[in-house]
Motif scaffolding. Structure first.
Motif, PDB file in Angstrom:
ATOM      1  N   LEU A  84      14.854   4.664 -14.012  1.00  0.00           N
ATOM      2  CA  LEU A  84      16.168   4.878 -14.620  1.00  0.00           C
ATOM      3  C   LEU A  84      17.282   4.491 -13.657  1.00  0.00           C
ATOM      4  O   LEU A  84      18.284   3.903 -14.065  1.00  0.00           O
ATOM      5  N   MET A  87      17.730   0.756 -13.690  1.00  0.00           N
ATOM      6  CA  MET A  87      18.448   0.338 -14.900  1.00  0.00           C
ATOM      7  C   MET A  87      19.935   0.685 -14.780  1.00  0.00           C
ATOM      8  O   MET A  87      20.801  -0.105 -15.144  1.00  0.00           O
ATOM      9  N   GLN A 100      18.570  -5.077 -24.013  1.00  0.00           N
ATOM     10  CA  GLN A 100      17.789  -3.895 -24.342  1.00  0.00           C
ATOM     11  C   GLN A 100      16.996  -3.471 -23.113  1.00  0.00           C
ATOM     12  O   GLN A 100      16.311  -4.289 -22.505  1.00  0.00           O
ATOM     13  N   LEU A 101      17.104  -2.207 -22.760  1.00  0.00           N
ATOM     14  CA  LEU A 101      16.438  -1.640 -21.595  1.00  0.00           C
ATOM     15  C   LEU A 101      15.363  -0.664 -22.064  1.00  0.00           C
ATOM     16  O   LEU A 101      15.582   0.084 -23.027  1.00  0.00           O
ATOM     17  N   HIS A 102      14.225  -0.673 -21.377  1.00  0.00           N
ATOM     18  CA  HIS A 102      13.114   0.190 -21.782  1.00  0.00           C
ATOM     19  C   HIS A 102      12.438   0.804 -20.564  1.00  0.00           C
ATOM     20  O   HIS A 102      12.153   0.097 -19.594  1.00  0.00           O
ATOM     21  N   LEU A 130      23.693   5.538 -20.359  1.00  0.00           N
ATOM     22  CA  LEU A 130      22.402   4.871 -20.260  1.00  0.00           C
ATOM     23  C   LEU A 130      21.497   5.246 -21.437  1.00  0.00           C
ATOM     24  O   LEU A 130      20.745   4.405 -21.930  1.00  0.00           O
ATOM     25  N   CYS A 134      19.045   2.502 -23.273  1.00  0.00           N
ATOM     26  CA  CYS A 134      17.683   2.493 -22.758  1.00  0.00           C
ATOM     27  C   CYS A 134      16.786   3.374 -23.616  1.00  0.00           C
ATOM     28  O   CYS A 134      17.127   4.518 -23.896  1.00  0.00           O
TER      29      CYS A 134
END
Length: 143
Positions: A84, A87, A100-102, A130, A134
């Motif tokens: 995290l 990101m 797109q965040l994963h 976030l 995410c």
């Protein structure tokens, strides 16, 4: 490494180029057989050196042309917080980035991911929190 390999494979099947951190490549390429041209040797981005150094460490990136489409942090042995944080660093360094965040982790880490992503430090990013950018994906989701 198996999950990173699966994410890379899915990305190539969807027509994306793949970035893997140089430190992970040897191990991931044992489970994912990249075709010529699938795996990028250099990131084709025009970011400043600090941003590029951060981006290069993200576990898997899917790119179309010169743009990142999705970023994945796989949290197996490291703490959820470290993925995290990476990101958040990306978003803090490039506040207008729209990808797109994963966070990908085993099912037993789901609650920890959701709890950590709501921490105040991650809600104070410029633009959006976030948690709005995410998502959590389980290993089963990837499989």
């Amino acid at each position: 490494m198996q999950i990173q390999g699966l994410i890379a494979k899915i990305g190539t099947l969807m027509g994306y180029k793949i970035w893997l951190p140089k430190s992970d490549r040897g191990r991931v390429l044992k489970v994912w057989k990249a075709e010529p041209g699938d795996l990028l040797e250099e990131l084709p981005l025009g970011y400043d050196p600090t941003t590029t150094k951060t981006i290069e460490q993200i576990d898997v990136l899917w790119l179309r042309k010169r743009s990142i489409v999705r970023a994945f942090e796989v949290e197996h042995t490291t703490s959820v917080y470290s993925g995290l944080l990476r990101m958040a660093d990306l978003v803090a360094l490039q506040p207008n980035i729209n990808i797109q965040l994963h966070i990908v982790a085993p099912a037993e880490k789901r609650e920890k991911v959701l709890q950590e992503i709501m921490r105040p430090v991650f809600s104070l990013l410029e633009g959006r929190a976030l948690a709005e950018m995410c998502t959590y994906l389980s290993y089963d989701d990837i499989k």
